[in-house]
Design a protein around this motif. Structure first.
Motif, PDB file in Angstrom:
ATOM      1  N   UNK A 145       0.822  -1.210   0.000  1.00  0.00           N
ATOM      2  CA  UNK A 145       0.000   0.000   0.000  1.00  0.00           C
ATOM      3  C   UNK A 145       0.856   1.260   0.000  1.00  0.00           C
ATOM      4  N   UNK A 146       0.247   2.312  -0.520  1.00  0.00           N
ATOM      5  CA  UNK A 146       0.931   3.593  -0.671  1.00  0.00           C
ATOM      6  C   UNK A 146       0.168   4.723   0.019  1.00  0.00           C
ATOM      7  N   UNK A 147      -1.076   4.443   0.417  1.00  0.00           N
ATOM      8  CA  UNK A 147      -1.876   5.377   1.205  1.00  0.00           C
ATOM      9  C   UNK A 147      -2.588   4.578   2.292  1.00  0.00           C
ATOM     10  N   UNK A 148      -2.972   5.294   3.355  1.00  0.00           N
ATOM     11  CA  UNK A 148      -3.805   4.695   4.392  1.00  0.00           C
ATOM     12  C   UNK A 148      -5.043   5.557   4.592  1.00  0.00           C
ATOM     13  N   UNK A 149      -6.099   4.945   5.114  1.00  0.00           N
ATOM     14  CA  UNK A 149      -7.385   5.612   5.222  1.00  0.00           C
ATOM     15  C   UNK A 149      -7.672   5.989   6.672  1.00  0.00           C
ATOM     16  N   UNK A 150      -8.044   7.261   6.873  1.00  0.00           N
ATOM     17  CA  UNK A 150      -8.350   7.716   8.222  1.00  0.00           C
ATOM     18  C   UNK A 150      -9.535   6.964   8.819  1.00  0.00           C
ATOM     19  N   UNK A 151     -10.457   6.494   7.957  1.00  0.00           N
ATOM     20  CA  UNK A 151     -11.652   5.828   8.477  1.00  0.00           C
ATOM     21  C   UNK A 151     -11.401   4.383   8.902  1.00  0.00           C
ATOM     22  N   UNK A 152     -10.207   3.849   8.666  1.00  0.00           N
ATOM     23  CA  UNK A 152      -9.921   2.471   9.076  1.00  0.00           C
ATOM     24  C   UNK A 152     -10.040   2.331  10.585  1.00  0.00           C
ATOM     25  N   UNK A 153     -10.713   1.271  11.005  1.00  0.00           N
ATOM     26  CA  UNK A 153     -10.880   0.988  12.433  1.00  0.00           C
ATOM     27  C   UNK A 153     -10.199  -0.310  12.841  1.00  0.00           C
ATOM     28  N   UNK A 154      -9.665  -1.050  11.868  1.00  0.00           N
ATOM     29  CA  UNK A 154      -8.991  -2.319  12.131  1.00  0.00           C
ATOM     30  C   UNK A 154      -7.579  -2.258  11.569  1.00  0.00           C
ATOM     31  N   UNK A 155      -6.640  -2.859  12.268  1.00  0.00           N
ATOM     32  CA  UNK A 155      -5.306  -3.056  11.703  1.00  0.00           C
ATOM     33  C   UNK A 155      -5.395  -4.095  10.601  1.00  0.00           C
ATOM     34  N   UNK A 156      -4.499  -4.001   9.621  1.00  0.00           N
ATOM     35  CA  UNK A 156      -4.550  -4.927   8.487  1.00  0.00           C
ATOM     36  C   UNK A 156      -4.451  -6.382   8.931  1.00  0.00           C
ATOM     37  N   UNK A 157      -3.564  -6.669   9.877  1.00  0.00           N
ATOM     38  CA  UNK A 157      -3.403  -8.056  10.313  1.00  0.00           C
ATOM     39  C   UNK A 157      -4.669  -8.561  10.995  1.00  0.00           C
ATOM     40  N   UNK A 158      -5.358  -7.688  11.731  1.00  0.00           N
ATOM     41  CA  UNK A 158      -6.603  -8.094  12.379  1.00  0.00           C
ATOM     42  C   UNK A 158      -7.712  -8.284  11.355  1.00  0.00           C
ATOM     43  N   UNK A 159      -7.722  -7.440  10.335  1.00  0.00           N
ATOM     44  CA  UNK A 159      -8.695  -7.583   9.253  1.00  0.00           C
ATOM     45  C   UNK A 159      -8.519  -8.927   8.563  1.00  0.00           C
ATOM     46  N   UNK A 160      -7.283  -9.278   8.222  1.00  0.00           N
ATOM     47  CA  UNK A 160      -7.011 -10.555   7.557  1.00  0.00           C
ATOM     48  C   UNK A 160      -7.395 -11.733   8.454  1.00  0.00           C
TER      49      UNK A 160
END
Length: 282
Positions: A145-160
């Motif tokens: 990834x090259x950008x991140x979203x302010x609205x994210x509420x989960x870490x990527x590892x937790x999402x996966x």
């Protein structure tokens, strides 16, 4: 479907390597192809793949399902994918945690997602639908990834991990993507891997990246698959394998494709790492 890739080194197949791979396969335990390159009915691509399938285990890697897209999955694309998998019976099928189409517009990129409850529900539904259609477990790959979203509420590892728990899918861990994202977002790749659900990983990808600078002069890495695997990525790979034991591990080199001896040497290095002892748990 319980068949899995052998725990060795593989490469992404390129037609220019066909003769050399048959004559001098070196350490190859498996090959990988992009699904979308084999959705035609016949011709040279299928003739070559059929010959290689007699010699090697096979991983099919999709780049066009747009698993994270807001729209419904393309039924025609899914049908073509099912026909391809039925034809070659690969040991593995994988796709990306990304989106690449919107309406009738198709992008030549794998685009990132915000990690929210709404996105999770959509991705989980899409993964479940893919698995139902193809009749097998799929693997989901972590993105670069090259950008991140302010609205994210989960870490990527937790999402996966949540997608795995909901759908029963497996994961494809792209170690280069971990490094690229960590540099781009000034985060810690080792901390990311410490939280990654390694127990769900069934395949690893290793590839090269390009180094650039953003408009502020900060380092920017591009997941370009056009260069050797970088030393920091090899180091992260060794640390993962020390924890997990050997896993099917693929060299991705899709652009500025080198000669066969160069690609073979990368696979040999991966095979050497896979032969190292597993580190005892602390």
């Amino acid at each position: 479907m319980s068949v899995r890739l052998p725990t060795g080194a593989g490469v992404g197949f390129k037609p220019e390597h066909f003769d050399a791979m048959l004559a001098d396969p070196g350490p190859l335990a498996f090959i990988e192809v992009h699904a979308e390159n084999y959705m035609g009915a016949g011709g040279r691509p299928h003739a070559q793949l059929a010959a290689l399938r007699e010699r090697f285990a096979l991983s099919v890697h999709g780049v066009g399902l747009s698993i994270g897209g807001e729209a419904a999955l393309d039924k025609a694309h899914l049908a073509r994918l099912r026909a391809l998998l039925d034809r070659y019976r690969p040991e593995s099928f994988s796709e990306h945690l990304a989106w690449s189409s919107h309406g009738n517009v198709f992008f030549n990129d794998l685009l990132p997602l915000p990690y929210t409850a709404e996105t999770f529900a959509r991705v989980a539904d899409h993964v479940a639908e893919v698995q139902d259609v193809i009749g097998r477990r799929m693997l989901l790959e972590n993105p670069a990834t090259y950008v991140r979203f302010e609205e994210s509420t989960l870490a990527e590892v937790d999402f996966l991990a949540a997608v795995v728990a909901r759908t029963g899918c497996g994961l494809l861990l792209d170690v280069n993507n971990v490094f690229v994202s960590a540099v781009n977002h000034t985060t810690d790749a080792r901390a990311y891997l410490a939280g990654f659900p390694l127990e769900a990983v069934e395949e690893i990808h290793l590839g090269g990246h390009d180094a650039d600078r953003d408009e502020t002069g900060a380092p920017l890495l591009i997941d370009a698959h056009g260069a050797p695997v970088a030393e920091p990525v090899w180091a992260l790979f060794a640390e993962v394998i020390a924890r997990t034991g050997p896993l099917p591990s693929l060299i991705e080199w899709d652009n500025d494709v080198p000669d066969w001896p160069t690609l073979r040497a990368e696979a040999e290095r991966a095979a050497g790492t896979l032969a190292q002892p597993v580190r005892a748990a602390a």
